[in-house]
Write a protein that holds these residues in place. Structure first.
Motif, mmCIF file in Angstrom:
data_model
loop_
_atom_site.group_PDB
_atom_site.id
_atom_site.type_symbol
_atom_site.label_atom_id
_atom_site.label_comp_id
_atom_site.label_asym_id
_atom_site.label_seq_id
_atom_site.Cartn_x
_atom_site.Cartn_y
_atom_site.Cartn_z
ATOM 1 N N ASN A 237 1.054 -1.605 -0.146
ATOM 2 C CA ASN A 237 -0.044 -0.152 -0.285
ATOM 3 C C ASN A 237 1.031 1.341 0.170
ATOM 4 O O ASN A 237 0.183 2.242 -0.363
ATOM 5 N N VAL A 238 2.203 1.689 0.345
ATOM 6 C CA VAL A 238 3.310 2.462 -0.161
ATOM 7 C C VAL A 238 3.647 1.902 -0.921
ATOM 8 O O VAL A 238 3.208 3.676 -2.008
ATOM 9 N N LYS A 239 3.983 1.808 -1.644
ATOM 10 C CA LYS A 239 4.396 1.704 -3.518
ATOM 11 C C LYS A 239 3.860 0.623 -4.068
ATOM 12 O O LYS A 239 4.373 -0.816 -3.186
ATOM 13 N N THR A 240 4.175 -0.250 -5.140
ATOM 14 C CA THR A 240 3.676 -0.988 -6.019
ATOM 15 C C THR A 240 4.211 -0.782 -7.357
ATOM 16 O O THR A 240 4.011 0.351 -8.516
ATOM 17 N N TYR A 241 5.083 -1.192 -8.070
ATOM 18 C CA TYR A 241 5.786 -1.047 -9.192
ATOM 19 C C TYR A 241 6.703 -1.458 -10.282
ATOM 20 O O TYR A 241 7.207 -2.813 -9.401
ATOM 21 N N LEU A 242 6.575 -1.557 -11.276
ATOM 22 C CA LEU A 242 7.783 -2.594 -11.500
ATOM 23 C C LEU A 242 9.122 -2.018 -12.267
ATOM 24 O O LEU A 242 8.755 -0.305 -12.637
ATOM 25 N N ASN A 243 10.144 -1.967 -11.471
ATOM 26 C CA ASN A 243 11.508 -1.656 -12.471
ATOM 27 C C ASN A 243 13.038 -1.981 -13.099
ATOM 28 O O ASN A 243 12.463 -3.482 -12.733
ATOM 29 N N ALA A 244 13.338 -1.603 -13.328
ATOM 30 C CA ALA A 244 14.677 -2.135 -14.265
ATOM 31 C C ALA A 244 15.384 -1.106 -14.080
ATOM 32 O O ALA A 244 15.699 0.316 -14.022
ATOM 33 N N GLY A 245 17.052 -1.233 -14.532
ATOM 34 C CA GLY A 245 18.028 -0.780 -14.857
ATOM 35 C C GLY A 245 19.135 -1.171 -15.358
ATOM 36 O O GLY A 245 19.775 -2.235 -15.170
ATOM 37 N N MET A 246 20.044 -0.079 -14.799
ATOM 38 C CA MET A 246 21.155 -0.778 -14.787
ATOM 39 C C MET A 246 22.590 -0.058 -15.351
ATOM 40 O O MET A 246 22.041 1.383 -14.354
ATOM 41 N N GLU A 247 23.748 -0.543 -14.220
ATOM 42 C CA GLU A 247 25.061 0.088 -13.322
ATOM 43 C C GLU A 247 26.541 0.270 -14.313
ATOM 44 O O GLU A 247 26.247 -0.878 -14.600
ATOM 45 N N PHE A 248 26.910 1.185 -15.236
ATOM 46 C CA PHE A 248 28.191 0.818 -15.285
ATOM 47 C C PHE A 248 29.221 1.402 -14.441
ATOM 48 O O PHE A 248 29.005 2.744 -13.516
ATOM 49 N N ARG A 249 30.078 1.031 -13.792
ATOM 50 C CA ARG A 249 31.760 1.655 -12.668
ATOM 51 C C ARG A 249 33.056 1.169 -13.040
ATOM 52 O O ARG A 249 33.386 0.719 -14.427
ATOM 53 N N ILE A 250 34.069 1.973 -13.159
ATOM 54 C CA ILE A 250 35.087 2.154 -14.050
ATOM 55 C C ILE A 250 36.161 2.796 -12.320
ATOM 56 O O ILE A 250 35.516 4.108 -11.743
ATOM 57 N N GLY A 251 36.501 2.003 -12.562
ATOM 58 C CA GLY A 251 38.371 2.848 -11.692
ATOM 59 C C GLY A 251 39.477 2.072 -10.767
ATOM 60 O O GLY A 251 39.404 0.786 -11.684
ATOM 61 N N SER A 252 40.426 2.382 -10.291
ATOM 62 C CA SER A 252 41.465 1.691 -9.778
ATOM 63 C C SER A 252 41.199 0.201 -10.196
ATOM 64 O O SER A 252 41.896 -1.140 -9.593
ATOM 65 N N PHE A 253 40.049 0.209 -9.072
ATOM 66 C CA PHE A 253 39.257 -0.891 -8.262
ATOM 67 C C PHE A 253 37.483 -1.236 -7.937
ATOM 68 O O PHE A 253 36.913 -0.036 -7.978
ATOM 69 N N LEU A 254 37.607 -1.956 -8.466
ATOM 70 C CA LEU A 254 35.804 -2.020 -8.071
ATOM 71 C C LEU A 254 35.375 -3.632 -7.142
ATOM 72 O O LEU A 254 36.208 -4.749 -7.129
ATOM 73 N N PRO A 255 34.695 -3.017 -6.219
ATOM 74 C CA PRO A 255 34.488 -3.943 -4.952
ATOM 75 C C PRO A 255 33.597 -5.173 -5.922
ATOM 76 O O PRO A 255 33.182 -4.698 -7.145
ATOM 77 N N ASN A 256 33.583 -5.856 -4.941
ATOM 78 C CA ASN A 256 33.153 -7.227 -5.454
ATOM 79 C C ASN A 256 31.964 -7.034 -4.926
ATOM 80 O O ASN A 256 31.131 -8.338 -4.138
ATOM 81 N N ASP A 257 30.741 -6.662 -5.227
ATOM 82 C CA ASP A 257 29.131 -6.595 -4.879
ATOM 83 C C ASP A 257 28.842 -6.067 -6.675
ATOM 84 O O ASP A 257 28.648 -6.645 -7.287
#
Length: 365
Positions: A237-257
């Motif tokens: 009753n607070v929120k009802t939705y469908l969602n989708a998305g993407m994230e791109f990361r670049i760096g000297s180190f990327l966490p294993n998450d």
């Protein structure tokens, strides 16, 4: 500020912090007399691995505004990595029984799992802070105070999250008192229309989300790059939705998450680690990221108004999107992330898209 208001609000915030601390402590080890968990074959004992504590703060002050989604704050406790969160001897029995139900939601060959307990508050206001009357063509005053329970399960390229949020919308959310307290501290004019906020209503949300690592480039020369997709849904009753998305990361180190986490449900950034790992925040590095999330919204109580009583409401938009860019720095035992978000218009009559900033601090202990 009157002394009685300062004391009352201070006690309120202390009580919120204390409740999270007590709950998290209750989920810690059932230790024996020597302070150690009783070992069982094939079980990685929770007590031997560090937890992660997260503090999230989102506010539109980073964009020089003070309206719409104007403030969000969340504290969360992320359990140590668990291969088995039903039989782990360091979990209290009542937690194991709760996890027995949860594990049915995550069938499959996952390498490891963890649990997340969160306490958060969000507040929403119209643009004009001076008006005491109901502003019918702007969004309702609203607050949301909630407790969240989430379960993550992962392998190398996929993570599934199930989260249940329960809390209060309306005056019981204490958003009015929290905003007055902060505005008084900073010498900012108060919002005068909180008497028009949504009515008290028990809020429930059930959230599922899947994240997939669809690209990973980690050569010895040059920056490391990855891409993480996500998709899911929320019911309640607070929120009802469908969602989708993407994230791109670049760096000297990327966490294993599996990416950077805003306060959005089911998006905690501290994923379980592979079964061979014991700590999350063990390396130092810097990375930048961009991300987006699109939602088809069937219900948003902060725009649609109360479910079971008459209240202020506006005509929401059914398609909403967020775009973010930011930077994260991790060191041994900690991580800090800053991101700037741009959210598309959420309701008819909204002047413009909203921008807000997000800070996350994670500490391993």
């Amino acid at each position: 500020m009157p002394t009685h208001r300062f004391v009352k609000t201070g006690l309120l915030h202390c009580a919120i912090a204390a409740s999270l601390t007590v709950f998290c402590s209750a989920a810690l080890a059932e230790a024996d007399e020597n302070g150690e968990c009783t070992s069982k074959p094939g079980i990685r004992e929770l007590k031997k691995y560090p937890d992660v504590y997260n503090f999230y703060y989102e506010n539109d002050l980073f964009a020089g505004t003070d309206n719409n989604y104007t403030n969000g704050i969340k504290l969360s406790w992320v359990s140590a990595n668990l291969e088995d969160y039903i039989n782990d001897p360091c979990l209290p029995n009542w937690v194991r029984q709760l996890n027995r139900f949860s594990e049915k939601l995550h069938p499959g060959p996952f390498d490891s799992r963890n649990m997340v307990v969160s306490l958060g508050q969000e507040m929403y206001t119209p643009t004009d802070h001076t008006r005491r009357d109901l502003i019918v063509d702007d969004r309702p005053y609203a607050g949301w105070l909630y407790l969240g329970f989430a379960y993550n399960a992962r392998n190398d390229k996929q993570m599934d999250t199930t989260e249940i949020d329960v809390g209060m919308v309306g005056p019981a959310s204490l958003a009015h008192q929290a905003q007055d307290f902060i505005h008084d501290l900073r010498g900012i004019d108060r919002f005068e229309g909180w008497s028009n906020q949504l009515n008290n209503e028990l809020g429930l949300m059930f959230v599922r989300e899947r994240k997939n690592r669809i690209l990973s480039i980690s050569g010895t020369d040059g920056p490391k790059i990855d891409a993480i997709s996500h998709y899911g849904y929320a019911l309640g009753n607070v929120k009802t939705y469908l969602n989708a998305g993407m994230e791109f990361r670049i760096g000297s180190f990327l966490p294993n998450d599996f990416g950077t986490s805003p306060i959005r449900p089911a998006s905690d950034s501290n994923a379980p680690l592979p079964a061979t790992s014991s700590r999350r925040l063990l390396q130092t590095g810097l990375h930048a990221f961009i991300s987006f999330d699109a939602r088809v919204v069937a219900r948003n109580i902060f725009l649609d108004g109360n479910t079971f009583s008459d209240s202020h409401s506006v005509d929401k938009k059914y398609l909403v999107g967020d775009v973010a860019a930011g930077i994260a720095w991790q060191w041994v035992g900690g991580k800090v992330t800053y991101a700037q978000y741009l959210r598309s218009k959420e309701f008819d009559g909204q002047d413009k898209a909203q921008s807000y900033g997000s800070i996350t601090v994670s500490l391993e202990y």
